[in-house]
Design an enzyme around this catalytic site. Structure first.
Site, PDB file in Angstrom:
ATOM      1  N   ARG A 168     -88.807 -19.757 116.257  1.00  0.00           N
ATOM      2  CA  ARG A 168     -88.995 -21.156 115.897  1.00  0.00           C
ATOM      3  C   ARG A 168     -87.688 -21.805 115.425  1.00  0.00           C
ATOM      4  O   ARG A 168     -87.675 -22.908 114.903  1.00  0.00           O
ATOM      5  CB  ARG A 168     -90.065 -21.297 114.822  1.00  0.00           C
ATOM      6  CG  ARG A 168     -89.699 -20.728 113.467  1.00  0.00           C
ATOM      7  CD  ARG A 168     -90.780 -21.059 112.448  1.00  0.00           C
ATOM      8  NE  ARG A 168     -90.375 -20.681 111.098  1.00  0.00           N
ATOM      9  CZ  ARG A 168     -90.969 -21.121 110.003  1.00  0.00           C
ATOM     10  NH1 ARG A 168     -91.980 -21.950 110.093  1.00  0.00           N
ATOM     11  NH2 ARG A 168     -90.549 -20.742 108.804  1.00  0.00           N
TER      12      ARG A 168
ATOM     13  N   ARG B 185     -80.966 -28.076 118.995  1.00  0.00           N
ATOM     14  CA  ARG B 185     -81.074 -29.347 119.717  1.00  0.00           C
ATOM     15  C   ARG B 185     -79.699 -29.810 120.194  1.00  0.00           C
ATOM     16  O   ARG B 185     -78.684 -29.581 119.526  1.00  0.00           O
ATOM     17  CB  ARG B 185     -81.750 -30.412 118.864  1.00  0.00           C
ATOM     18  CG  ARG B 185     -81.157 -30.678 117.514  1.00  0.00           C
ATOM     19  CD  ARG B 185     -81.896 -31.844 116.831  1.00  0.00           C
ATOM     20  NE  ARG B 185     -83.235 -31.460 116.422  1.00  0.00           N
ATOM     21  CZ  ARG B 185     -83.574 -31.191 115.172  1.00  0.00           C
ATOM     22  NH1 ARG B 185     -82.652 -31.242 114.222  1.00  0.00           N
ATOM     23  NH2 ARG B 185     -84.809 -30.873 114.858  1.00  0.00           N
TER      24      ARG B 185
ATOM     25  N   ARG C 175     -90.927  -9.444 100.961  1.00  0.00           N
ATOM     26  CA  ARG C 175     -89.590  -9.649 100.430  1.00  0.00           C
ATOM     27  C   ARG C 175     -89.723 -10.528  99.189  1.00  0.00           C
ATOM     28  O   ARG C 175     -90.595 -11.399  99.119  1.00  0.00           O
ATOM     29  CB  ARG C 175     -88.688 -10.340 101.451  1.00  0.00           C
ATOM     30  CG  ARG C 175     -88.321  -9.465 102.620  1.00  0.00           C
ATOM     31  CD  ARG C 175     -87.395  -8.326 102.223  1.00  0.00           C
ATOM     32  NE  ARG C 175     -86.045  -8.794 101.963  1.00  0.00           N
ATOM     33  CZ  ARG C 175     -85.085  -8.041 101.429  1.00  0.00           C
ATOM     34  NH1 ARG C 175     -85.354  -6.801 101.044  1.00  0.00           N
ATOM     35  NH2 ARG C 175     -83.875  -8.531 101.234  1.00  0.00           N
TER      36      ARG C 175
ATOM     37  N   ARG D  27     -78.393 -18.770  99.580  1.00  0.00           N
ATOM     38  CA  ARG D  27     -78.148 -20.205  99.539  1.00  0.00           C
ATOM     39  C   ARG D  27     -78.020 -20.685  98.104  1.00  0.00           C
ATOM     40  O   ARG D  27     -78.429 -20.005  97.157  1.00  0.00           O
ATOM     41  CB  ARG D  27     -79.253 -20.980 100.247  1.00  0.00           C
ATOM     42  CG  ARG D  27     -80.657 -20.800  99.702  1.00  0.00           C
ATOM     43  CD  ARG D  27     -81.654 -21.602 100.534  1.00  0.00           C
ATOM     44  NE  ARG D  27     -83.020 -21.435 100.060  1.00  0.00           N
ATOM     45  CZ  ARG D  27     -84.071 -22.095 100.538  1.00  0.00           C
ATOM     46  NH1 ARG D  27     -83.899 -22.964 101.515  1.00  0.00           N
ATOM     47  NH2 ARG D  27     -85.282 -21.893 100.057  1.00  0.00           N
TER      48      ARG D  27
ATOM     49  N   GLU E 251     -80.010 -18.224  95.237  1.00  0.00           N
ATOM     50  CA  GLU E 251     -81.151 -17.394  95.644  1.00  0.00           C
ATOM     51  C   GLU E 251     -80.651 -16.033  96.124  1.00  0.00           C
ATOM     52  O   GLU E 251     -79.825 -15.951  97.038  1.00  0.00           O
ATOM     53  CB  GLU E 251     -81.940 -18.063  96.773  1.00  0.00           C
ATOM     54  CG  GLU E 251     -82.746 -19.250  96.330  1.00  0.00           C
ATOM     55  CD  GLU E 251     -83.679 -19.756  97.425  1.00  0.00           C
ATOM     56  OE1 GLU E 251     -83.899 -19.020  98.418  1.00  0.00           O
ATOM     57  OE2 GLU E 251     -84.166 -20.892  97.300  1.00  0.00           O
TER      58      GLU E 251
ATOM     59  N   TYR F 247     -97.059 -16.317 106.280  1.00  0.00           N
ATOM     60  CA  TYR F 247     -96.169 -17.330 105.733  1.00  0.00           C
ATOM     61  C   TYR F 247     -96.663 -18.714 106.149  1.00  0.00           C
ATOM     62  O   TYR F 247     -96.882 -18.980 107.324  1.00  0.00           O
ATOM     63  CB  TYR F 247     -94.729 -17.144 106.209  1.00  0.00           C
ATOM     64  CG  TYR F 247     -93.809 -18.190 105.624  1.00  0.00           C
ATOM     65  CD1 TYR F 247     -93.339 -18.065 104.323  1.00  0.00           C
ATOM     66  CD2 TYR F 247     -93.453 -19.323 106.350  1.00  0.00           C
ATOM     67  CE1 TYR F 247     -92.536 -19.036 103.754  1.00  0.00           C
ATOM     68  CE2 TYR F 247     -92.650 -20.300 105.791  1.00  0.00           C
ATOM     69  CZ  TYR F 247     -92.185 -20.148 104.495  1.00  0.00           C
ATOM     70  OH  TYR F 247     -91.401 -21.116 103.936  1.00  0.00           O
TER      71      TYR F 247
ATOM     72  N   ASP G 191     -96.071 -23.026 105.674  1.00  0.00           N
ATOM     73  CA  ASP G 191     -95.437 -24.203 105.109  1.00  0.00           C
ATOM     74  C   ASP G 191     -96.487 -24.937 104.283  1.00  0.00           C
ATOM     75  O   ASP G 191     -97.693 -24.709 104.428  1.00  0.00           O
ATOM     76  CB  ASP G 191     -94.904 -25.112 106.217  1.00  0.00           C
ATOM     77  CG  ASP G 191     -93.657 -24.539 106.881  1.00  0.00           C
ATOM     78  OD1 ASP G 191     -92.862 -23.882 106.180  1.00  0.00           O
ATOM     79  OD2 ASP G 191     -93.478 -24.750 108.098  1.00  0.00           O
TER      80      ASP G 191
END
Length: 374
Positions: free
Chosen positions: A176, A180, A253, A284, A304, A352, A354
């Site tokens: 995913r 672009r 994780r 990040r 993180e 997982y 969103d």
């Protein structure tokens, strides 16, 4: 509505998005709920804490995005959303690249100007790599964006995130990946996107208005007591823990967050900067004020650090490989025959999600639960 404190219609284990949506919708239908959570706050992983006028995303960056207008209208019925657009950047040993991979990325990396030139470069690198049928994450990534981008912007970050060589990770993790061939730094393709004004906690507070909530309560430490408190349970915790790990432990994780306040107005110039080299221990840095276009004199940043999960740590990302998928199916078979327990959310379904997917799943479960309810 009179709340029967001796017996509720629903005990909801977990005050995150799934549990809060369910409790809110049940209340609209005249049902009573008791919501419990082991943390000291509501909101689960979307919890935001106001620190010196900055809304800090305590459990990692959360940017709401969806193509589903009904879901967008639903969340906007609780709070107003701003116009934040997710445009992270990648730092590879001091070199800065735009994410997702787009013409700005390709131009800086290769000097190409047109989409045709970028596609030719990727096709050549894929051909030279000799990959026809990708069998793992590394091969899938190279087939999508070539070897240069893989080596600089994917390999190190991904191996830190998952704690495994990319050659040992399944290819679906990267499928995913947004690529672009336009000069567009918007990470998501979704039509609707933004951050709730005042933070995500405000949404959960609105959802749970008029509903009893008990915090710092471990369901498993007082299981018999709480199971007697309601006719049905809505469980959003780890499904294997619900069944006392009888088939073994599902793997996750985990993440560690290291936050600090800096007495400068702007640390990195962007809300999210990914560190894609293997040597930097964190994946990040989040600078929270940029999610809401803050102009405070100080700033708060969070690094993180990914890690293996073990009992006592927070489980964040399910490891959906063959071994864990087979194990989850065993627990799901038990869950499917439960008459008085509803399982929902990423931990209870070992998937997982969103945020918009969690809300959609909760609303679907609500419709199923109350389909015969007038």
């Amino acid at each position: 509505m009179v709340v029967n404190k001796e017996k509720y219609d629903y005990l909801i284990v977990g005050a995150g998005l799934f549990g809060s949506v369910f409790a809110h919708e049940a209340k609209k239908r005249g049902k009573t709920s008791l919501v419990i959570d082991k943390r000291e706050h509501i909101g689960g992983n979307v919890y935001t804490e106001n620190v010196d006028e900055i809304n800090v995303h305590k459990y990692g960056a959360h940017i709401f995005h969806t193509n589903n207008k009904e879901i967008w209208d639903y969340v906007n019925s609780f709070v107003e959303f701003n116009r934040y657009t997710n445009s992270p950047v990648a730092n590879y040993n001091g070199e800065i690249y735009n994410l997702p991979f787009n013409m700005n990325t390709f131009n800086k990396l290769w000097g190409v100007i047109t989409p045709g030139e970028a596609k030719e470069k990727i096709a050549l690198q894929k051909k030279n790599a000799g990959i026809e049928n990708p069998k793992n994450l590394e091969e899938q990534a190279i087939s999508l964006v070539g070897t240069d981008i893989y080596e600089k912007l994917i390999k190190g970050y991904t191996e830190k995130q998952w704690g495994r060589p990319a050659t040992e990770l399944p290819d679906f993790i990267i499928k995913r990946l947004p690529v672009r061939f336009t000069y567009d730094n918007n990470y998501f393709n979704d039509k609707y996107q933004g951050i709730p004004v005042g933070g995500y906690t405000k949404i959960i507070e609105k959802m749970l208005e008029g509903i009893e909530v008990e915090l710092e309560v471990d369901f498993f430490e007082q299981r018999e007591f709480y199971e007697e408190k309601a006719e049905k349970i809505v469980f959003t915790g780890m499904i294997d823990e619900f069944y006392n790990f009888q088939f073994g432990e599902l793997e996750y994780r985990s993440l560690t967050f290291n936050s600090e306040k800096l007495n400068i107005p702007n640390y990195q110039g962007n809300a999210v900067v990914n560190y894609t080299d293997r040597e930097t221990p964190y994946t990040r840095i989040i600078e929270h004020k940029h999610f809401e276009f803050g102009n405070q004199e100080a700033t708060i940043i969070t690094r993180e650090y990914p890690s293996e999960w073990s009992k006592g740590q927070e489980p964040y990302y399910p490891i959906n490989d063959d071994k864990n998928s087979l194990l989850y199916k065993k627990y799901k078979a038990l869950a499917d025959v439960e008459k008085n327990v509803v399982f929902g959310g990423r931990l209870a379904t070992y998937k997982y999600y969103d945020m918009h997917q969690v809300i959609a799943a909760a609303l679907t479960q609500v419709e199923k639960e109350f389909k015969n309810n007038v």
